[in-house]
Design an enzyme around this catalytic site. Structure first.
Site, PDB file in Angstrom:
ATOM      1  CG  HIS A  66      57.376 -16.385  26.875  1.00 20.25           C
ATOM      2  ND1 HIS A  66      58.696 -16.111  26.633  1.00 20.25           N
ATOM      3  CD2 HIS A  66      57.317 -16.927  28.112  1.00 20.25           C
ATOM      4  CE1 HIS A  66      59.424 -16.447  27.694  1.00 20.25           C
ATOM      5  NE2 HIS A  66      58.627 -16.950  28.592  1.00 20.25           N
TER       6      HIS A  66
HETATM    7 FE1  FES Z   1      59.418 -15.005  25.069  1.00 17.09          FE
HETATM    8 FE2  FES Z   1      60.203 -15.523  22.572  1.00 17.09          FE
HETATM    9  S1  FES Z   1      58.235 -15.069  23.267  1.00 17.09           S
HETATM   10  S2  FES Z   1      61.407 -15.519  24.377  1.00 17.09           S
END
Ligand code: FES
Length: 177
Positions: free
Chosen positions: A138
């Site tokens: 993410h």
């Molecule tokens: Fe979601 Fe690393 S940003 S697991």
């Protein structure tokens, strides 16, 4: 996991959960796998004399991927330059031994040791060519001291395990320095 659980607590529970896989029987979890703290115990000596600057080494310790990175002088200096964008630049709400609560988050400025798991949902970040670490899941980003930037969903710095420096090129994981 309760809705009111703090981000830091959730982070540690996730990291502890990852460690628990290799800890074997849940009923026999050692302290580091069940406490809201940085991992300790089960000493493992690691030689890093042959580790070149900029090369990330990963070793498995108690089921955790543990990173060892030798940083250059320029990289250490650069840690001071982008602190406005960090969530927790002084690591007040992050998990690390007291000796690593400094700008470089390490016992020795050039040697960085951390649990290589994103504090958002536990993915494995990668060393980015632009400096720092990028989580592919993410897009959370961390600097080369494992301090997380505000731009992604992770809210805590990477967890630093207990370790001590035993010699110029040797450290021992699991024991405070
Ligand atoms: Fe979601 Fe690393 S940003 S697991």
């Amino acid at each position: 996991m309760g809705k009111n659980t703090s981000p830091q607590r959730r982070t540690l529970m996730r990291v502890a959960g990852a460690g628990a896989v290799a800890c074997g029987a849940a009923l026999l979890l050692p302290r580091a796998c069940s406490s809201a703290s940085y991992p300790q115990g089960s000493a493992l000596a690691i030689e890093f004399g042959d580790l070149p600057q900029g090369k990330l080494r990963t070793v498995e310790w108690r089921g955790f991927p543990v990173w060892i990175l030798r940083r250059s002088g320029a990289e250490i200096e650069a840690l001071a330059s982008r602190e406005d964008g960090l969530v927790d630049p002084d690591s007040r709400a992050s998990a690390q031994p007291s000796g690593c609560r400094n700008r470089h988050r390490s016992l020795r400025p050039d040697i960085f040791v951390a649990i290589g798991l994103c504090t958002h949902q536990g993915c494995t970040p990668t060393l980015a060519s632009t400096g720092g670490f990028l989580c592919p899941c993410h897009s959370s980003r961390y600097d080369l001291a494992g301090r997380v930037f505000k731009t992604g969903p992770a809210t805590a710095n990477l967890v630093i395990p207990a370790y001590r420096l035993e010699a110029a090129d040797r450290l021992v994981l699991g024991q405070d320095g």
